[in-house]
Design a protein around this motif. Structure first.
Motif, PDB file in Angstrom:
ATOM      1  N   LEU A 188       9.151   2.644  -5.215  1.00  0.00           N
ATOM      2  CA  LEU A 188       8.331   3.408  -6.154  1.00  0.00           C
ATOM      3  C   LEU A 188       7.400   2.502  -6.946  1.00  0.00           C
ATOM      4  N   SER A 189       7.120   1.321  -6.407  1.00  0.00           N
ATOM      5  CA  SER A 189       6.228   0.383  -7.078  1.00  0.00           C
ATOM      6  C   SER A 189       5.005   0.122  -6.209  1.00  0.00           C
ATOM      7  N   THR A 190       3.844   0.042  -6.848  1.00  0.00           N
ATOM      8  CA  THR A 190       2.619  -0.328  -6.139  1.00  0.00           C
ATOM      9  C   THR A 190       2.280  -1.796  -6.345  1.00  0.00           C
ATOM     10  N   ALA A 191       3.173  -2.509  -7.019  1.00  0.00           N
ATOM     11  CA  ALA A 191       2.929  -3.934  -7.243  1.00  0.00           C
ATOM     12  C   ALA A 191       3.063  -4.702  -5.940  1.00  0.00           C
ATOM     13  N   ALA A 192       2.424  -5.858  -5.872  1.00  0.00           N
ATOM     14  CA  ALA A 192       2.473  -6.695  -4.678  1.00  0.00           C
ATOM     15  C   ALA A 192       3.886  -7.199  -4.442  1.00  0.00           C
ATOM     16  N   SER A 193       4.287  -7.239  -3.172  1.00  0.00           N
ATOM     17  CA  SER A 193       5.568  -7.819  -2.782  1.00  0.00           C
ATOM     18  C   SER A 193       5.298  -8.855  -1.709  1.00  0.00           C
ATOM     19  N   LYS A 194       6.337  -9.414  -1.120  1.00  0.00           N
ATOM     20  CA  LYS A 194       6.169 -10.509  -0.176  1.00  0.00           C
ATOM     21  C   LYS A 194       5.933 -10.051   1.252  1.00  0.00           C
ATOM     22  N   SER A 195       6.035  -8.765   1.508  1.00  0.00           N
ATOM     23  CA  SER A 195       5.803  -8.296   2.869  1.00  0.00           C
ATOM     24  C   SER A 195       5.231  -6.895   2.839  1.00  0.00           C
ATOM     25  N   ALA A 196       4.565  -6.533   3.936  1.00  0.00           N
ATOM     26  CA  ALA A 196       3.953  -5.214   4.010  1.00  0.00           C
ATOM     27  C   ALA A 196       4.993  -4.125   4.155  1.00  0.00           C
ATOM     28  N   GLY A 197       6.126  -4.410   4.778  1.00  0.00           N
ATOM     29  CA  GLY A 197       7.156  -3.414   5.015  1.00  0.00           C
ATOM     30  C   GLY A 197       8.406  -3.667   4.200  1.00  0.00           C
ATOM     31  N   LEU A 198       9.052  -2.579   3.770  1.00  0.00           N
ATOM     32  CA  LEU A 198      10.277  -2.693   2.986  1.00  0.00           C
ATOM     33  C   LEU A 198      11.514  -2.374   3.817  1.00  0.00           C
ATOM     34  N   LEU A 199      11.341  -2.166   5.113  1.00  0.00           N
ATOM     35  CA  LEU A 199      12.465  -1.772   5.942  1.00  0.00           C
ATOM     36  C   LEU A 199      13.634  -2.763   5.910  1.00  0.00           C
ATOM     37  N   PRO A 200      13.411  -4.077   5.996  1.00  0.00           N
ATOM     38  CA  PRO A 200      14.543  -5.009   5.915  1.00  0.00           C
ATOM     39  C   PRO A 200      15.320  -4.856   4.611  1.00  0.00           C
ATOM     40  N   ARG A 201      14.601  -4.690   3.503  1.00  0.00           N
ATOM     41  CA  ARG A 201      15.251  -4.511   2.195  1.00  0.00           C
ATOM     42  C   ARG A 201      16.027  -3.193   2.169  1.00  0.00           C
ATOM     43  N   ILE A 218      -3.121  -3.198   0.101  1.00  0.00           N
ATOM     44  CA  ILE A 218      -3.256  -2.524  -1.185  1.00  0.00           C
ATOM     45  C   ILE A 218      -2.437  -1.244  -1.143  1.00  0.00           C
ATOM     46  N   VAL A 219      -1.445  -1.142  -2.019  1.00  0.00           N
ATOM     47  CA  VAL A 219      -0.620   0.064  -2.133  1.00  0.00           C
ATOM     48  C   VAL A 219      -1.272   0.971  -3.172  1.00  0.00           C
ATOM     49  N   THR A 220      -1.656   2.161  -2.771  1.00  0.00           N
ATOM     50  CA  THR A 220      -2.340   3.079  -3.683  1.00  0.00           C
ATOM     51  C   THR A 220      -1.441   4.188  -4.217  1.00  0.00           C
ATOM     52  N   VAL A 221      -0.359   4.486  -3.510  1.00  0.00           N
ATOM     53  CA  VAL A 221       0.552   5.556  -3.935  1.00  0.00           C
ATOM     54  C   VAL A 221       1.981   5.133  -3.642  1.00  0.00           C
ATOM     55  N   ALA A 222       2.877   5.354  -4.610  1.00  0.00           N
ATOM     56  CA  ALA A 222       4.317   5.146  -4.419  1.00  0.00           C
ATOM     57  C   ALA A 222       5.004   6.142  -5.336  1.00  0.00           C
TER      58      ALA A 222
END
Length: 248
Positions: free
Chosen positions: A158-171, A100-104
């Motif tokens: 800057l989005s709290t919406a669900a994505s396909k992975s917990a980390g955005l480092l590869p992107r 659950i992302v609560t802040v971005a």
């Protein structure tokens, strides 16, 4: 765990895995020691050492009534229901876990974070706060920080919406053409503050395992992160040793 590990550790690993994947439920009573030892194909003394290990790690509790899978602290439904953005994935997260992302947001960070990124006074960074869980059990609270210009290249920051992975480092690495070449982790035990206790369903002052990491390349820090785990969880590292060459 490698087969060269002591038998009691191999048994502990098998039982631990069944607890973590939900085969053994929280509060479930384990079979009697002799029966469980027979199931695992080891001596009663060996099984006893395995259970001692799991007890130290906080996975099980023992009383006069028997041995039980430890219950994790629960989060009050009223606070949990206010959070609606839930990410479910079977890749980066463990089986049955949620994120659950609560802040971005873009923020002016604390001084120590500014120093880590080498920022001037008033410069902003991306701050993302999120936590993972399994059912009502909170497994971790995490905050990650990134250079502000990354937000234009990776809007998901800057989005709290669900994505396909917990980390955005590869992107991030793909979009910025930067590659992490080194990193550092620091871990220490301490007491949970009010914010951490609230998110993890703990009492303020409860013991937690806290850590921080930074990842960088020649241009500077790409990601800085902080995380907190409840004291019942265990961080483990598995490694192997190569035989030393024969002396000449």
């Amino acid at each position: 765990m490698p087969d060269t590990a002591p038998p009691y550790m191999q048994v502990a690993e098998r039982i631990r895995a069944r607890i973590l994947d939900g085969t053994l439920k929280e509060g479930q009573k384990l079979p009697p020691v002799r029966e469980l030892a027979k199931q695992e194909g080891v001596a009663v003394a060996t099984l006893g050492r395995s259970l001692d290990q799991l007890g130290v790690e906080g996975y099980i509790t023992t009383s006069r009534r028997g041995t039980f899978v430890a219950n994790a602290p629960e989060v009050a439904p009223s606070s949990y229901e206010r959070i609606t953005r839930v990410l479910r994935t079977g890749s980066v997260l463990g089986k049955g876990e949620t994120m659950i992302v609560t802040v971005a947001e873009l923020v002016v960070p604390p001084v120590y974070v500014s120093e880590i990124f080498g920022l001037d006074e008033g410069d902003q960074v991306v701050r993302r706060q999120w936590h993972t869980g399994k059912g009502m059990q909170r497994l971790s609270l995490q905050v990650t920080w990134y250079p502000a210009p990354f937000a234009a290249l990776v809007p998901e920051l800057l989005s709290t919406a669900a994505s396909k992975s917990a980390g955005l480092l590869p992107r991030i690495q793909e979009a910025t053409a930067r590659r992490v070449t080194a990193g550092r982790d620091d871990v220490h035990g301490r007491e949970a503050d009010a914010r951490e206790a609230s998110f993890l369903g703990l009492r303020v002052g409860s013991p937690v395992l806290a850590g921080a990491h930074r990842l960088w390349d020649d241009e500077g820090v790409i990601e800085y992160g902080e995380w907190v785990l409840p004291n019942r969880l265990t961080v483990g590292y598995q490694y192997s040793f190569e035989a030393a060459p024969d002396a000449l």
